[in-house]
Design an enzyme around this catalytic site. Structure first.
Site, PDB file in Angstrom:
ATOM      1  N   GLU A   1      81.157  39.592  12.393  1.00  0.00           N
ATOM      2  CA  GLU A   1      79.756  39.660  11.992  1.00  0.00           C
ATOM      3  C   GLU A   1      79.505  41.009  11.342  1.00  0.00           C
ATOM      4  OE1 GLU A   1      77.352  37.436  12.015  1.00  0.00           O
ATOM      5  OE2 GLU A   1      78.603  35.878  12.925  1.00  0.00           O
TER       6      GLU A   1
ATOM      7  N   HIS B   1      75.524  32.841  14.371  1.00  0.00           N
ATOM      8  CA  HIS B   1      75.579  34.206  13.844  1.00  0.00           C
ATOM      9  C   HIS B   1      75.628  35.278  14.933  1.00  0.00           C
ATOM     10  CE1 HIS B   1      75.507  32.747   9.849  1.00  0.00           C
ATOM     11  NE2 HIS B   1      74.269  32.292   9.906  1.00  0.00           N
TER      12      HIS B   1
END
Length: 256
Positions: free
Chosen positions: A54, A210
């Site tokens: 990420e 996410h």
């Protein structure tokens, strides 16, 4: 999931209320019984290292799930939040609030994040602990390979972060398996991302999309399903040893 625990920093392991509230077992949601599946293929590798980074500017999260290729069981988890090295504190705070604040994990990120160099040092110790890597072997993984959902993580982002962190690209990042390419060639249909694969395979989403550790778990669940259906996982991309910036894609049919 206790995100302090995943990074080895949980101080409440003797608190019954905390233990009742937060999961401390990284494999609980990924338990399968390989004996129930009739189409399992013998894999060329012993372990798959599912990775999903990420961070668009710099890497913010580095999660890796180690999956046994034969049993499909989760062997271990490596998870670290990563503190950017070339951003001001104000920019970091704004970035983390926008990225992790809405997921409610900004506090744990600030409490636990460490520089990328330290993450890699700890990751190499973890690989060594599991006998997957030693410098003496030339730096390549031993009977294991990274599995990603796309080429971006290892083709683009890790080399970029290494430059920012002023370090050489570790040699174990020279090849990987792009699950989207394997999916295309096995099921004969395109999947542009994790969510598409999960929808087509009717796998419900776990956790928060996410949040790297949750995405890594969900990609691992897609991997487990593909293994159960009889997919053979092979390396899909490999860097040129003499010029690592050049990557050869090994599947003729692949997601571009």
């Amino acid at each position: 999931m206790c995100l302090y625990y995943t990074q080895g920093k949980c101080t409440k392991m003797d608190d019954p209320t905390h233990l009742e509230t937060f999961n401390h077992n990284c494999s609980r949601e990924l338990q399968v019984n390989a004996a129930n599946f009739q189409h399992l293929q013998s894999q060329h590798l012993d372990f798959f290292l599912v990775l999903d980074l990420e961070g668009k500017i710099e890497i913010l999260e580095f999660p890796v799930l180690m999956i046994n290729a034969k049993t499909m069981d989760v062997v271990d988890l490596f998870h670290r939040f990563v503190r950017p090295s070339e951003m001001s504190e104000q920019r970091i705070n704004e970035y983390i609030e926008g990225k992790y604040g809405k997921l409610g994990v900004d506090r744990v990120w600030h409490d636990t994040s460490i520089p990328f160099k330290e993450v890699i040092q700890q990751f190499e110790a973890w690989l060594t602990q599991h006998h997957l890597w030693t410098k003496e072997m030339g730096g390549r993984l031993d009977q294991a390979a990274f599995v990603t959902c796309g080429n971006w993580d290892l083709k683009t982002k890790v080399p970029q972060q290494c430059k920012v962190s002023k370090m050489k690209l570790p040699p174990y990042f020279m090849e990987w398996i792009n699950l989207k390419d394997v999916y295309l060639n096995f099921y004969k249909r395109r999947a542009t991302g994790m969510m598409t694969m999960m929808k087509e395979l009717q796998i419900p989403l776990l956790g928060s999309h996410h949040l790297g550790i949750d995405d890594t778990k969900n990609i691992a669940r897609v991997l487990q399903r593909m293994l159960a259906d009889g997919a053979l996982l092979q390396i899909t991309a490999r860097r040129n040893a003499d010029s690592p910036e050049n990557v050869e894609f090994l599947f003729k049919n692949r997601i571009r």
